[in-house]
Each structure stands twice: as structure tokens, then as C-alpha cells.
Design an enzyme around this catalytic site. Structure first.
Site, mmCIF file in Angstrom:
data_model
loop_
_atom_site.group_PDB
_atom_site.id
_atom_site.type_symbol
_atom_site.label_atom_id
_atom_site.label_comp_id
_atom_site.label_asym_id
_atom_site.label_seq_id
_atom_site.Cartn_x
_atom_site.Cartn_y
_atom_site.Cartn_z
ATOM 1 N N TRP A 148 -0.893 -1.507 -3.079
ATOM 2 C CA TRP A 148 -1.918 -2.177 -2.269
ATOM 3 C C TRP A 148 -1.294 -2.883 -1.076
ATOM 4 C CZ3 TRP A 148 -6.009 0.223 -3.225
ATOM 5 C CH2 TRP A 148 -6.385 0.567 -4.529
ATOM 6 N N ASP B 99 -4.182 -11.180 -0.491
ATOM 7 C CA ASP B 99 -5.051 -10.278 -1.247
ATOM 8 C C ASP B 99 -5.027 -10.776 -2.695
ATOM 9 O OD1 ASP B 99 -6.226 -8.263 -2.707
ATOM 10 O OD2 ASP B 99 -4.949 -6.650 -1.932
ATOM 11 N N LYS C 250 -12.789 -6.783 -10.031
ATOM 12 C CA LYS C 250 -11.783 -7.092 -11.055
ATOM 13 C C LYS C 250 -12.023 -8.406 -11.784
ATOM 14 C CE LYS C 250 -8.985 -3.829 -8.908
ATOM 15 N NZ LYS C 250 -8.550 -3.529 -7.546
HETATM 16 C C1 PLP Z 1 -8.135 -2.850 -6.521
HETATM 17 C C2 PLP Z 1 -7.323 -3.501 -5.485
HETATM 18 C C3 PLP Z 1 -7.502 -3.241 -4.112
HETATM 19 C C4 PLP Z 1 -8.485 -2.204 -3.602
HETATM 20 O O1 PLP Z 1 -9.757 -2.628 -3.767
HETATM 21 P P1 PLP Z 1 -10.992 -1.753 -3.201
HETATM 22 O O2 PLP Z 1 -12.121 -2.734 -3.347
HETATM 23 O O3 PLP Z 1 -11.109 -0.567 -4.091
HETATM 24 O O4 PLP Z 1 -10.727 -1.391 -1.804
HETATM 25 C C5 PLP Z 1 -6.734 -3.939 -3.213
HETATM 26 N N1 PLP Z 1 -5.839 -4.849 -3.622
HETATM 27 C C6 PLP Z 1 -5.614 -5.119 -4.924
HETATM 28 C C7 PLP Z 1 -4.595 -6.134 -5.308
HETATM 29 C C8 PLP Z 1 -6.350 -4.448 -5.893
HETATM 30 O O5 PLP Z 1 -6.137 -4.715 -7.193
#
Ligand code: PLP
Length: 356
Positions: free
Chosen positions: A99, A166, A190
Site C-alpha cells: 500500500w 494511511d 477494515k
Molecule cells: C486496504 C488498504 C488500502 C486500500 O484500500 P481501498 O479502499 O481498497 O482502496 C490502502 N491502505 C491500506 C493500509 C489498506 O489496508
């Protein structure tokens, strides 16, 4: 049979969230209409948005001068929106996984990217330490929890430059010193809501004087100015997010959630570390994620992987297959996962070992 949901994302939500969402699909706020068919401009939905934003601020103790947004496009759109809105000439990034890597790729479209450190050399199974963030970077971006590799940074870093994170897979699992950050983003799927909304917490002041012309929808200021209602927001995920936020408040807030998450992770790591069959993929305890626990079969038992998977499945354990870039197993222990599910996984591991 009761299912134990260890999926990495979309992932387990509280029963409170699911039940209230199901009810609102049939009859939303006593309107006699489904949440699926009401105007986002209705006073009932405006109340949902207002309360969801207020609860994010309350739970994370967000100081004045920040806005809370729920946007579409996933966390992945933020990889581009962040540099679009914040990068003038140069930004610093920490490369701790897939990511983070994707965020770096997007940032390169907007200027110079200084990758201050990377753990790619060991398939991202540790958190780089001792790196320096250049003072002249417009911001420093890092990923708090590396969902795929099971590593996590649980301490808010000290930086002289603006800080962007993030927090997709560990938001609401610990108190965060939001004042240190200029922008935090997290895909909802998540630890918050069904897929479709991304939570953004942004310091309003950083949006003044943008570095370049920005298309309307990709400009944070557009959404800040309209209270995250510039266009139709993801209504259903926001409704579900509100239910989760209420549930988190009821649970005692992020400090209590953290205690619970730490206890779940400690129990599972302890079972892995004391096992003769399994081993953790992240050697350094300090770097281990409390949200995504990655483990594999020891080399001498490698061919038994499928057998363990079958045993786990027979116990109602779902979603423990590791990401293809790591292999083995990954158990995601998000806030909504009960201790009972960790106990079920640990019991299955012990049963498997005892049979050998
Ligand atoms: C799942 C995830 C993403 C991507 O998320 P999307 O909503 O599918 O674009 C980005 N960063 C992290 C840390 C993730 O776990």
C-alpha cells in the site's frame, strides 16, 4: 455453525452495526422508507452525517481546526489526492509494503518523492528505523498498519514537516495524537463500515493556497466547504459507520478498544511463538501488528498447510489465508472480532499440533 471471521477487508463488523443497518434497509429512522431510497439531503440523513462526523472527532479527540469527510474512491484514491492537494515540489514517504508502495507511485506523478527508508529487502517483515525525514519535504507520508505483512507503527512519529498517514487498517485501535497530523485517511472496510466510504481527517489550514489547480471532486476543500455533502456521499456505508462509532463509544472508546485488541493479539502471538508447527513472519515483537497477525508453517511442516486450513474451516474459521505475497496464514483481529474467535483459532492450532 458460528463463523469466526478473520478476513482482512472487507472484514468483520459488530453485530450492532449489522443489525441496525439491516433494520434501516427496511425502515430508516421511522421514515417508512429504506436507507437505500432516501435523499442524502433529507433531515434524517443529515443527522446521520452530523453525528458520524462528531463521533469521529470525539473518539479520536480531534482538535479544533480539522474537518471529517467521508468520500468515495477508497483509500487508493487518497494515494493521488494527497499529493495533488499537498505536494509542491517534494514529499517524503516510508516504504513499508504494497500500500505504501502504491502511494509512492501516485505521488511521483506530482513531484519528487524521497523514499526515506524501505523494508522491501526482507519482504516488508519489519519496520525501518533510524531514517531521517528531510526538512524541506512538503509532507511525510507513512502507513500505520501494513495489512498484508502484519507490521505496525503504533507510535505517532515526531516530524518537523507535515504528517500524513494511511490508517486504513488500524484506525480506532488506539488513541492517536491527531494534532501531529495534517491528514489521516482510512478506507472504511477494515474497522468501520462496509466498503464504499473513506474516512478523512484533515487540518483545514493546509488546504489554503493549493499547489496547483485541482479538479473539483479531487479537491479536499470542495468537500470540507460542503460538510462532505458536495455530491451524493456513500449513504449506506456512512450509516453503518455511524453504528460502529456508536458501538465504539459504548465499548468505552479507543483506549478500551486498544486494551481489548492488545489482549487478542497477545494471545494469538503467544500461541504461535510457543508452537512447534507455526512461526510468525514478523520476527521483531515491537514491529508486530495487533490487527493482522501473519504466520506460516515452520519449513519442516510446510506441506501440512492445506491440512490445517481444512481443520480450521471445519471449525467455522474463515478468512485466514495469507496474502499471496506472504503466503501461509493471516488472522485479522479487527475491533469487532470477539475473543471467542481468537480462542477458536488457538484451539484449532493446538488440536492440530497434538495430532502430529
Ligand atoms: C486496504 C488498504 C488500502 C486500500 O484500500 P481501498 O479502499 O481498497 O482502496 C490502502 N491502505 C491500506 C493500509 C489498506 O489496508
Amino acid at each position: 455453525m458460528k463463523k469466526h471471521n478473520f478476513y482482512a477487508g472487507p472484514s468483520i463488523l459488530s453485530q450492532y452495526t449489522i443489525k441496525n443497518t439491516a433494520d434501516a434497509v427496511l425502515n430508516f429512522a421511522d421514515t417508512g422508507l429504506s436507507i437505500l431510497e432516501v435523499s442524502h439531503r433529507s433531515k434524517e440523513f443529515q443527522a446521520v452525517m452530523d453525528e458520524a462526523q462528531a463521533l469521529v472527532k470525539e473518539l479520536l479527540d480531534v482538535p479544533a481546526g480539522y474537518s471529517v469527510l467521508f468520500l468515495g474512491g477508497g483509500a487508493s484514491l487518497q494515494f493521488a489526492m494527497v499529493p495533488y492537494n499537498l505536494m509542491r515540489t517534494k514529499a517524503a514517504y516510508l516504504d513499508t509494503g504494497v500500500w505504501a508502495h502504491k502511494a509512492i507511485k501516485e505521488a511521483k506523478l506530482f513531484g519528487e518523492v524521497d523514499v526515506v527508508a524501505s523494508s522491501e529487502d526482507r519482504n516488508y517483515n519489519y519496520i525501518p528505523k533510524g531514517y531521517a525525514v528531510p526538512d524541506d519535504a512538503d509532507y511525510f507520508h507513512y502507513t500505520t498498519n501494513n495489512t498484508i505483512y502484519g507490521t505496525e507503527i503504533r507510535k505517532d512519529p515526531e516530524t518537523k514537516v507535515r504528517l500524513v498517514a494511511d490508517m486504513s487498517s488500524d484506525i480506532f485501535s488506539r488513541p492517536v495524537d491527531v494534532a501531529k497530523y495534517d491528514l489521516i485517511y482510512a478506507g472504511a472496510q477494515k474497522n468501520l463500515a462496509p466498503a464504499g466510504a473513506t474516512l478523512i481527517i484533515v487540518r483545514d489550514e493546509v488546504l489554503n493556497n493549493p499547489p496547483r489547480p485541482i479538479p473539483t471532486m479531487l479537491n479536499y476543500k470542495t468537500h470540507v466547504d460542503k460538510g462532505s455533502m458536495f455530491n451524493t456521499p456513500p449513504v449506506l456505508p456512512i450509516f453503518s459507520a455511524l453504528q460502529t462509532l456508536r458501538y465504539y463509544k459504548e465499548m468505552g472508546g479507543v483506549k478500551e478498544l486498544e486494551k481489548f485488541d492488545l489482549a487478542k493479539a497477545a494471545k494469538l502471538y503467544e500461541a504461535i511463538d510457543s508452537s512447534k508447527v507455526f512461526q510468525a513472519t514478523v520476527p521483531d515483537h515491537e514491529d508486530r501488528s495487533i490487527m493482522n497477525v501473519c504466520f506460516v508453517m515452520k519449513p519442516e511442516y510446510a506441506e501440512l498447510e492445506k491440512q490445517f486450513m481444512e481443520l480450521a474451516t471445519s471449525k467455522g474459521i474463515v478468512g485466514i489465508k495469507g496474502h499471496r505475497s506472504v503466503g501461509g496464514f493471516r488472522a485479522s483481529l479487527y475491533n469487532a472480532l470477539p475473543m471467542e474467535s481468537v480462542d477458536a483459532l488457538v484451539a484449532a492450532m493446538k488440536e492440530f499440533e497434538n495430532k502430529l
